[in-house]
Design a protein around this motif. Structure first.
Motif, PDB file in Angstrom:
ATOM      1  N   GLU A 111      14.853   8.803  37.677  1.00 26.35           N
ATOM      2  CA  GLU A 111      14.497   9.811  38.672  1.00 26.35           C
ATOM      3  C   GLU A 111      14.870  11.204  38.151  1.00 26.35           C
ATOM      4  OE1 GLU A 111      17.935  10.340  41.885  1.00 26.35           O
ATOM      5  OE2 GLU A 111      17.341   8.242  41.683  1.00 26.35           O
ATOM      6  N   ASP A 112      14.183  12.195  38.659  1.00 21.10           N
ATOM      7  CA  ASP A 112      14.446  13.578  38.276  1.00 21.10           C
ATOM      8  C   ASP A 112      15.731  14.027  38.973  1.00 21.10           C
ATOM      9  OD1 ASP A 112      14.215  16.133  37.292  1.00 21.10           O
ATOM     10  OD2 ASP A 112      12.330  16.587  38.307  1.00 21.10           O
ATOM     11  N   PRO A 113      16.771  14.360  38.212  1.00 23.46           N
ATOM     12  CA  PRO A 113      18.054  14.693  38.855  1.00 23.46           C
ATOM     13  C   PRO A 113      18.087  16.120  39.393  1.00 23.46           C
ATOM     14  CG  PRO A 113      18.264  14.905  36.485  1.00 23.46           C
ATOM     15  CD  PRO A 113      16.862  14.383  36.757  1.00 23.46           C
ATOM     16  N   GLY A 114      18.874  16.310  40.428  1.00 25.85           N
ATOM     17  CA  GLY A 114      19.202  17.640  40.897  1.00 25.85           C
ATOM     18  C   GLY A 114      18.065  18.516  41.332  1.00 25.85           C
ATOM     19  N   GLU A 120      26.965  20.847  44.308  1.00 28.10           N
ATOM     20  CA  GLU A 120      27.727  19.602  44.198  1.00 28.10           C
ATOM     21  C   GLU A 120      26.825  18.383  44.302  1.00 28.10           C
ATOM     22  OE1 GLU A 120      30.794  19.190  43.005  1.00 28.10           O
ATOM     23  OE2 GLU A 120      30.605  21.354  42.749  1.00 28.10           O
ATOM     24  N   GLU A 121      25.813  18.437  45.153  1.00 25.59           N
ATOM     25  CA  GLU A 121      24.855  17.340  45.250  1.00 25.59           C
ATOM     26  C   GLU A 121      24.040  17.223  43.961  1.00 25.59           C
ATOM     27  OE1 GLU A 121      23.939  17.165  50.042  1.00 25.59           O
ATOM     28  OE2 GLU A 121      23.110  18.827  48.875  1.00 25.59           O
ATOM     29  N   LYS A 122      23.680  18.364  43.374  1.00 26.86           N
ATOM     30  CA  LYS A 122      22.958  18.343  42.099  1.00 26.86           C
ATOM     31  C   LYS A 122      23.832  17.760  41.001  1.00 26.86           C
ATOM     32  CE  LYS A 122      19.919  22.198  43.227  1.00 26.86           C
ATOM     33  NZ  LYS A 122      19.583  23.604  42.979  1.00 26.86           N
ATOM     34  N   ARG A 123      25.104  18.159  40.962  1.00 26.84           N
ATOM     35  CA  ARG A 123      26.022  17.590  39.955  1.00 26.84           C
ATOM     36  C   ARG A 123      26.139  16.073  40.108  1.00 26.84           C
ATOM     37  NH1 ARG A 123      28.598  22.504  40.953  1.00 26.84           N
ATOM     38  NH2 ARG A 123      28.637  23.768  39.050  1.00 26.84           N
ATOM     39  N   ALA A 124      26.221  15.616  41.348  1.00 27.82           N
ATOM     40  CA  ALA A 124      26.314  14.176  41.603  1.00 27.82           C
ATOM     41  C   ALA A 124      25.034  13.474  41.139  1.00 27.82           C
ATOM     42  CB  ALA A 124      26.566  13.910  43.092  1.00 27.82           C
ATOM     43  N   PHE A 126      22.966  14.539  38.750  1.00 24.22           N
ATOM     44  CA  PHE A 126      22.974  14.559  37.291  1.00 24.22           C
ATOM     45  C   PHE A 126      23.924  13.508  36.745  1.00 24.22           C
ATOM     46  CE2 PHE A 126      20.362  18.240  37.243  1.00 24.22           C
ATOM     47  CZ  PHE A 126      19.832  18.293  35.975  1.00 24.22           C
ATOM     48  N   HIS A 127      25.092  13.364  37.370  1.00 22.64           N
ATOM     49  CA  HIS A 127      26.045  12.348  36.906  1.00 22.64           C
ATOM     50  C   HIS A 127      25.441  10.948  37.023  1.00 22.64           C
ATOM     51  CE1 HIS A 127      29.786  10.315  36.084  1.00 22.64           C
ATOM     52  NE2 HIS A 127      29.579   9.583  37.159  1.00 22.64           N
ATOM     53  N   LYS A 128      24.800  10.674  38.144  1.00 20.22           N
ATOM     54  CA  LYS A 128      24.179   9.357  38.374  1.00 20.22           C
ATOM     55  C   LYS A 128      23.119   9.061  37.307  1.00 20.22           C
ATOM     56  CE  LYS A 128      21.047   7.163  41.624  1.00 20.22           C
ATOM     57  NZ  LYS A 128      20.263   7.370  42.831  1.00 20.22           N
TER      58      LYS A 128
END
Length: 167
Positions: A111-114, A120-124, A126-128
């Motif tokens: 999936e396309d992150p962030g 903080e949601e974008k960082r989460a 990207f981490h996933k």
């Protein structure tokens, strides 16, 4: 044991996040067995700052990273790729250039992150996605490529692409 270094090209449409993170992970987890590159069919011209932040957090040198066109890798003087992997569904559905050397190809969708939310949601996000990419790259890096024929490698690449993404 063969000391071959395998060239890997990771493709996505914008070459700003998933493909860049996969490039870095192949270079790290491959421990010298892989020389990875990334590119996009329609590069947006910059690497996503959250991708840079994530890669810096693991100590990866991001100074050479840039968003670039896949056309750079379809020229006769470009490095000859052994593997070409798409990591977004848009790039997987596009007509790719003819790659010198006829590399093995696979699609490993993420999936396309962030794309929305707070930082903080974008960082989460990207981490996933980073961890999902890491899992698949680690599976590929563990393969005994020197002992497998092309058909077996292609089978394994496709199998990895169908491995459920978990983080």
């Amino acid at each position: 044991m063969n000391d071959k270094t395998w060239n890997v090209l990771v493709l996505c449409t914008g070459n700003s996040a998933r493909s860049v993170m996969a490039e870095a992970l192949f270079n790290i987890l491959g421990k010298g067995r892989f020389r990875a590159f990334s590119a996009g069919s329609h590069p947006n011209g910059r690497v996503n700052p959250f991708a840079i932040e994530k890669l810096e957090s693991i100590g990866y040198d991001v100074s050479g990273l840039r968003s670039k066109s896949w056309d750079e890798f379809a020229t006769p003087d470009a490095p000859q790729m052994d593997f070409v992997i798409t990591v977004c569904d848009n790039a997987a559905g596009e007509v790719c250039p003819i790659w010198p050397g006829v590399p093995m190809t696979a699609h490993w969708g993420f999936e396309d992150p962030g794309v929305s939310g707070s930082d903080e949601e974008k960082r989460a996000s990207f981490h996933k996605v980073f961890e999902q990419i890491r899992n698949r790259v680690a599976l590929f890096a563990a393969l005994p490529l020197d002992t497998l024929d092309r058909l077996a490698i292609k089978h394994e690449m496709d199998k990895i692409g169908h491995t459920p993404v978990q983080s």
